[in-house]
Design a protein around this motif. Structure first.
Motif, PDB file in Angstrom:
ATOM      1  N   THR A 138       0.950   9.299  -5.437  1.00 20.14           N
ATOM      2  CA  THR A 138       1.382  10.605  -4.928  1.00 20.14           C
ATOM      3  C   THR A 138       2.472  11.291  -6.136  1.00 20.14           C
ATOM      4  O   THR A 138       2.657  12.653  -6.218  1.00 20.14           O
ATOM      5  CB  THR A 138       1.994  10.692  -3.470  1.00 20.14           C
ATOM      6  N   ALA A 139       3.423  10.507  -6.384  1.00 17.91           N
ATOM      7  CA  ALA A 139       4.665  11.049  -7.267  1.00 17.91           C
ATOM      8  C   ALA A 139       3.871  11.229  -8.628  1.00 17.91           C
ATOM      9  O   ALA A 139       4.371  12.590  -9.045  1.00 17.91           O
ATOM     10  CB  ALA A 139       5.423   9.936  -7.595  1.00 17.91           C
ATOM     11  N   ALA A 173       0.893   3.980  -2.726  1.00 13.68           N
ATOM     12  CA  ALA A 173       0.719   5.604  -2.308  1.00 13.68           C
ATOM     13  C   ALA A 173       1.620   6.517  -2.959  1.00 13.68           C
ATOM     14  O   ALA A 173       1.579   7.421  -3.248  1.00 13.68           O
ATOM     15  CB  ALA A 173       0.360   5.729  -0.757  1.00 13.68           C
ATOM     16  N   PHE A 174       2.755   5.885  -2.710  1.00 12.42           N
ATOM     17  CA  PHE A 174       4.079   6.702  -3.128  1.00 12.42           C
ATOM     18  C   PHE A 174       4.071   6.822  -4.628  1.00 12.42           C
ATOM     19  O   PHE A 174       4.233   8.018  -5.066  1.00 12.42           O
ATOM     20  CB  PHE A 174       5.440   5.757  -2.834  1.00 12.42           C
ATOM     21  N   PHE A 223       2.681   7.563   5.774  1.00 14.72           N
ATOM     22  CA  PHE A 223       1.464   7.482   5.349  1.00 14.72           C
ATOM     23  C   PHE A 223       0.790   9.145   5.478  1.00 14.72           C
ATOM     24  O   PHE A 223       0.253   9.460   4.497  1.00 14.72           O
ATOM     25  CB  PHE A 223       0.475   6.703   5.986  1.00 14.72           C
ATOM     26  N   VAL A 249       0.894  -1.160   0.025  1.00 13.83           N
ATOM     27  CA  VAL A 249       0.032   0.004   0.130  1.00 13.83           C
ATOM     28  C   VAL A 249       0.953   1.295  -0.064  1.00 13.83           C
ATOM     29  O   VAL A 249       0.544   2.355  -0.744  1.00 13.83           O
ATOM     30  CB  VAL A 249      -1.016  -0.043   1.262  1.00 13.83           C
ATOM     31  N   LEU A 250       2.126   1.216   0.950  1.00 14.03           N
ATOM     32  CA  LEU A 250       2.863   2.226   0.918  1.00 14.03           C
ATOM     33  C   LEU A 250       3.340   2.650  -0.748  1.00 14.03           C
ATOM     34  O   LEU A 250       3.471   3.739  -0.952  1.00 14.03           O
ATOM     35  CB  LEU A 250       3.955   2.035   1.870  1.00 14.03           C
ATOM     36  N   PHE A 295       8.287  15.348  -2.158  1.00 11.78           N
ATOM     37  CA  PHE A 295       7.357  15.747  -3.097  1.00 11.78           C
ATOM     38  C   PHE A 295       7.116  17.116  -3.196  1.00 11.78           C
ATOM     39  O   PHE A 295       7.039  17.500  -4.508  1.00 11.78           O
ATOM     40  CB  PHE A 295       5.967  15.115  -2.747  1.00 11.78           C
TER      41      PHE A 295
END
Lengths: 416, 606
Positions: A30-31, A26-27, B63, A22-23, B241
């Motif tokens: 998000t990227a 998610a990375f 997270f 999941v991480l 980010f």
């Protein structure tokens, strides 16, 4: 079976694997989102910058200010630092154009704190200080800009440094600080590339601070590179004239006058240069101290000068309403009566005129040729008449009178 | 509050059989060798519970950081889409967008995500103190969507408070999934809150301090490490980010003249009074709007949006979080009249947004008001005392901290936040002066902090961290009494001790050792020893070897209570000389001290 599945679901390994998966997901998500977001902000920053720059060029400073502020908002995190500097510089210019120098200063100082050796920033700060009348800050920032770090190759850097030095000189000249300007100009002159326009520009500024000899050297450098360079010819002529070298002045200005007029000009020489040329030519025609002249030639020049100066003094007296003494009949061949006052006060028109009248009998070419010593006395009286006329009626109007005054001044300066 | 993470279970559970953790047939396919490897890997993964807690903190931080990055992107994109990219949007957009977006915001908040209404800080505290750390994942989703819509459409709120709650929510979800104990789920929520706030603020230290000051209220060693790890991880993700640029480009601070500090004291007064105005307006408006009929709840965010839009026609800076305008204020972009107007209008706009039930944070508005007030005071000082004025940006920066101290009432966080944002330690003096003045003024005129007022308005009674911090601690010296009776020496013989204590009524008696040790002995025990022929022996040979706990005057009574256990009383001794008896303390003494304080509090109306 259900219990087994439930245990497996909550087993540490499962949790670890699922968490990592999941991480990672998610990375990645998000990227992607961050990339799209940054791209969009970069595009917005660029478009607002272009709009702001265009507004600034077109003189719409209020709109430019708003555009550039918006551009900077988007540029903050999405444009590299060096490019952001350009945004802030444009914004500072817009603020200055909007008569908000304090805010411009705040922006520039903020940038400066991060890059104190940036020549461009120091230059903008110097300009801002010039605008706000902060003399010491202006000088400090100009100096920082000259010795700061510029972008570009060696040639570009040299050019930017030189431009800054010249801008600094113009500022110093504007403030009347000629000595300081001269030192900077001398430094600039020592490292000029072979460019006639540049030599002429630097020479012109040296002439402005009164360094005519150095200025002439620069004009000569320019002419060595381009012997028909009109600006250099004119400037060299003017510098030579200022240095008292009338022959050189006539040579340079004469050559310039024969060149085709500069674009936008009706004549090859502007009125001031044309006047200098005429005066220098007249000096060469009237000066009795020129080398190589025969005694009759000197006598002729001195008589001519005497007539011109006497006429000017009479005109001046007439203008002032001063009555002059009548001429006394002089015996031909006699050297004239000695003056009651051989050195009258320079502004005493009647006394000077009286002195001149006493020489009237000698002011004949034949007498002077016979007795060349009288030439010098006559020339001296001519000088006195020109000084008196200038002191009472202002600078000479006629070219010949100016030439005579110039000759007299030079003679006076040469006396011990 | 526990001193540290409680054990995950009362006793370590035996490892589940490998077959239970893997799909059937797994090892048949990959062989016995792989089974051995798996066993070894699993054994290495079976870490101690406190280590697991720290690892979990890092995961929560990652997270939370990701969630906050996405949240900030969502806010920006919403704003770009709805209001356009211009710094000053067109008048139609300014009016219509916050008004119309207010409708879906209200609808979503009331119908689908009722838990997202209100402040994220109070929600998180509620979760910790009332719901055992339980925050449903739907709250995280709801907070994300609704706050992005609300802030992006121009409501005068900030992203930090929602980020805090999202972080806490993520932590809670992970904690429950890992089947942490109730105590640990309760502890893990503040860890997530710190992570969320740190990422939103890009300031890990301030976030950690805020959570300690406002959410958990104590410096607990066990949970502090986890909070720091989570905050750092989330900030790393955020910077990865969104870049490492700080929130503001702070102009460098330098003190021009020591008299400049007077200006900062004035800023403290202005900040304190501004905080009061903000708090009073908020607590005045909120219950009144809440008292309107329920159907109006669907329209209140729109109404607030409309008013904010009208303000935005002239002052678009008031809309949204307004970070870019704080930056501009720091760089002297506004004249003082505009700065004061912006500060006052922001107070009004934020009070409207919060009171109308729009979810969102008050951190950014607080910073905004502080920056504007600070810059205004700085501009005034520049004008009237140019010789004693530092850079304008410093006043704006200190102003932020001042409002933080005065409005949110987190003095430590406010100081460290400014230091962290500015990266300049030399600004500490102005910050301390200004923040302290603002904090004292705010506390004098508004005894209850704003977050506590809001929770009480919602009918909740959460512990007030400020009150907790300021509660006077009763110590041993407040309860002990003078020692009475004979104190025996350990070197005395039993016979001597019996003869000397024969007439005494006190029982038991204290025995003092040369080493500083103390013991209690009952008269009956002495007589028994005498009767058994030990009369010539010194007491130290007869007495049991157990050590009697001893107290010091500065020990809190809470510590004394734990040490008292079954002892009828304990000796209170000097810290530098344990043989020197200062007093004694019994359970009755402790209770009497508490009763005295309670009676005094009742008398003073506390």
């Amino acid at each position: 079976m259900a219990a087994l599945r439930r245990d497996w679901l909550h087993a540490p390994e499962t949790i670890l694997l699922v968490t990592l998966a999941v991480l990672a997901g998610a990375f990645a998500t998000t990227a992607l989102a961050a990339r799209a977001y940054h791209n969009r902000r970069r595009v917005l920053a660029e478009s607002w910058l272009q709009q702001g720059s265009a507004d600034l060029r077109d003189g719409h400073s209020a709109a430019a200010l708003s555009d550039l502020q918006t551009a900077l908002i988007y540029a903050r995190q999405d444009v590299p630092d060096d490019q952001q500097q350009a945004y802030s510089l444009d914004l500072a210019q817009a603020l200055v154009a909007n008569h908000r120098p304090d805010e411009a200063h705040a922006y520039l100082i903020d940038l400066w704190e991060r890059a104190p050796d940036s020549a461009k920033l120091n230059l903008e700060l110097a300009r801002l200080a010039v605008n706000t009348g902060d003399d010491s800050a202006a000088k400090r920032y100009y100096a920082n800009a000259i010795y700061g770090i510029w972008d570009g190759n060696a040639q570009q850097i040299q050019q930017k440094q030189r431009d800054t030095q010249l801008e600094f000189c113009r500022y110093l000249i504007g403030r009347g600080e000629r000595t300081a300007a001269n030192s900077v100009l001398v430094a600039v002159a020592g490292s000029l590339p072979p460019d006639p326009a540049l030599h002429t520009q630097v020479g012109g500024m040296l002439a402005e601070v009164g360094a005519n000899a150095q200025a002439l050297a620069q004009f000569q450098e320019a002419l060595a590179l381009d012997r028909r360079n009109h600006a250099a010819l004119v400037s060299a002529g003017l510098a030579s004239f200022a240095l008292g070298d009338d022959r050189a002045a006539v040579r340079y200005l004469g050559q310039a006058s024969r060149e085709r007029p500069q674009p936008g000009q009706a004549e090859a020489l502007d009125p001031a240069a044309a006047r200098d040329l005429a005066v220098a030519t007249a000096v060469l025609a009237l000066d009795t101290s020129q080398a190589g002249l025969t005694t009759p030639e000197r006598a002729m020049r001195s008589v001519q000068s005497y007539q011109l100066a006497k006429a000017r003094l009479e005109g001046c007296a007439n203008k002032l309403g001063v009555s002059l003494p009548k001429p006394v009949a002089a015996t031909a061949g006699s050297p004239g009566a000695p003056a009651t006052n051989a050195n009258p006060a320079p502004d005493d028109v009647p006394a000077v005129y009286t002195q001149a009248l006493k020489m009237q009998g000698s002011a004949r070419e034949a007498d002077l040729t016979r007795d060349p010593r009288l030439i010098d006395s006559l020339v001296k009286v001519v000088g006195q008449m020109e000084f008196a006329a200038s002191a009472n009626c202002g600078p000479p109007v006629e070219v010949e009178d100016e030439a005579l005054l110039r000759i007299a001044q030079r003679a006076a300066a040469a006396q011990p | 509050m526990s001193d540290g993470p409680a054990p995950l279970t009362e006793s370590p559970q035996p490892a589940a059989p490998v077959e239970a953790a893997c799909p059937p047939g797994f090892f048949r396919r990959f062989g016995v060798r792989s089974q051995a490897l798996f066993e070894r890997a699993r054994a290495s993964l079976s870490m101690r519970e406190d280590n697991l807690f720290l690892l979990l903190a890092v995961v929560i931080g990652l997270f939370s950081g990701l969630a906050v990055v996405c949240f900030r992107i969502a806010i920006d994109l919403t704003s770009l889409t709805l209001l356009g990219s211009a710094a000053a949007p067109g008048p139609l957009r300014v009016i219509l967008v916050p008004t119309l977006v207010g409708l879906p915001v209200a609808f979503l908040a009331l119908r689908f995500f009722p838990r997202v209404r209100g402040s994220g800080v109070t929600q998180t505290k509620s979760a910790v103190y009332i719901y055992d750390g339980y925050i449903p994942f739907s709250t995280v989703i709801g907070k994300f969507i609704i706050c992005a819509l609300a802030i992006g459409s121009g409501q005068s709120l900030g992203p930090e408070d929602p980020s805090l709650q999202m972080g806490a929510g993520i932590a809670s979800v992970l904690g429950r999934w890992l089947r942490l104990s109730r105590e640990n789920v309760r502890l893990i929520a503040p860890v997530g809150a710190a992570a969320g706030l740190a990422a939103a603020f890009n300031s890990p230290v301030a976030a950690v301090l805020f959570v300690i000051e406002e959410v958990i209220g104590t410096w607990s060693g066990g949970v502090l490490g986890a909070i720091v790890l989570a905050a750092v991880s989330s900030v790393v993700v955020e910077r990865f980010f969104l870049g490492s640029e700080p929130l503001f480009q702070i102009p460098p601070y330098r003190m021009v003249h020591s008299l400049e500090l007077v200006g900062y004291a004035v800023l403290g007064v202005v900040g304190g009074l501004s905080s009061l105005v903000f708090v009073k307006l908020l607590v005045f408006m909120r219950p009144r709007l809440k008292a309107w009929p329920r159907w109006t709840y669907y329209l209140q965010p729109s109404l607030a949006g409309l008013i904010i839009g009208i303000i935005g026609l002239k002052f678009p800076q008031v809309m949204g979080a307004g970070y870019q305008y704080m930056d501009q204020a720091m760089h002297g972009q506004f004249v003082w009249q505009v700065l004061v107007a912006l500060a006052l209008l922001k107070v009004l706009a934020t009070s409207l947004s919060v009171s109308s039930g729009v979810p969102g944070g008050m951190f950014a508005p607080t910073l905004f008001i502080g920056a504007m007030m600070g810059a205004a005071v700085g501009a005034a000082q520049h004008r009237f005392f140019p010789g004693f004025s530092g850079p304008l940006g410093s006043y704006a920066l200190v102003g932020m901290g001042t409002l933080f101290a005065g409005f949110l009432r987190v003095p430590m966080t406010s100081v460290f936040m400014v230091l962290e944002i500015s990266g300049n330690y030399s600004i500490i003096l102005p910050v301390l002066i200004s923040n302290t003045v603002a904090y004292l003024i705010s506390r004098s005129f508004q005894p209850t902090p704003v977050f506590d007022l809001l929770t009480r308005q919602d009918g909740l009674d959460l512990p007030s961290m400020e009150e907790t911090r300021e509660q006077s601690v009763l110590r041993v010296e407040n309860a002990m009494r003078k020692p009475v009776g004979l104190i025996l020496k350990a070197s005395d013989t039993v016979a001597d001790a019996v003869s000397r204590t024969a007439e005494m009524t006190e029982d038991p008696l204290l025995v003092s050792y040369e080493t500083g040790r103390w013991a209690l002995v009952r008269k009956a025990a002495l007589e028994s020893a005498l009767n058994s022929g030990q009369g010539d022996l010194p007491l130290l040979e007869v007495l049991p070897s157990g050590r009697l706990p001893r107290l010091h005057p500065d020990h809190p009574l809470d510590v004394a209570l734990r040490l008292l256990r079954d002892a009828p009383f304990l000796p209170v001794v000097h810290r530098a000389d344990a043989r020197r008896l200062i007093g004694i303390l019994s359970l009755d003494d402790v209770l009497a001290a508490y009763r005295r304080v309670s009676a005094a509090n009742v008398g003073s109306g506390v």
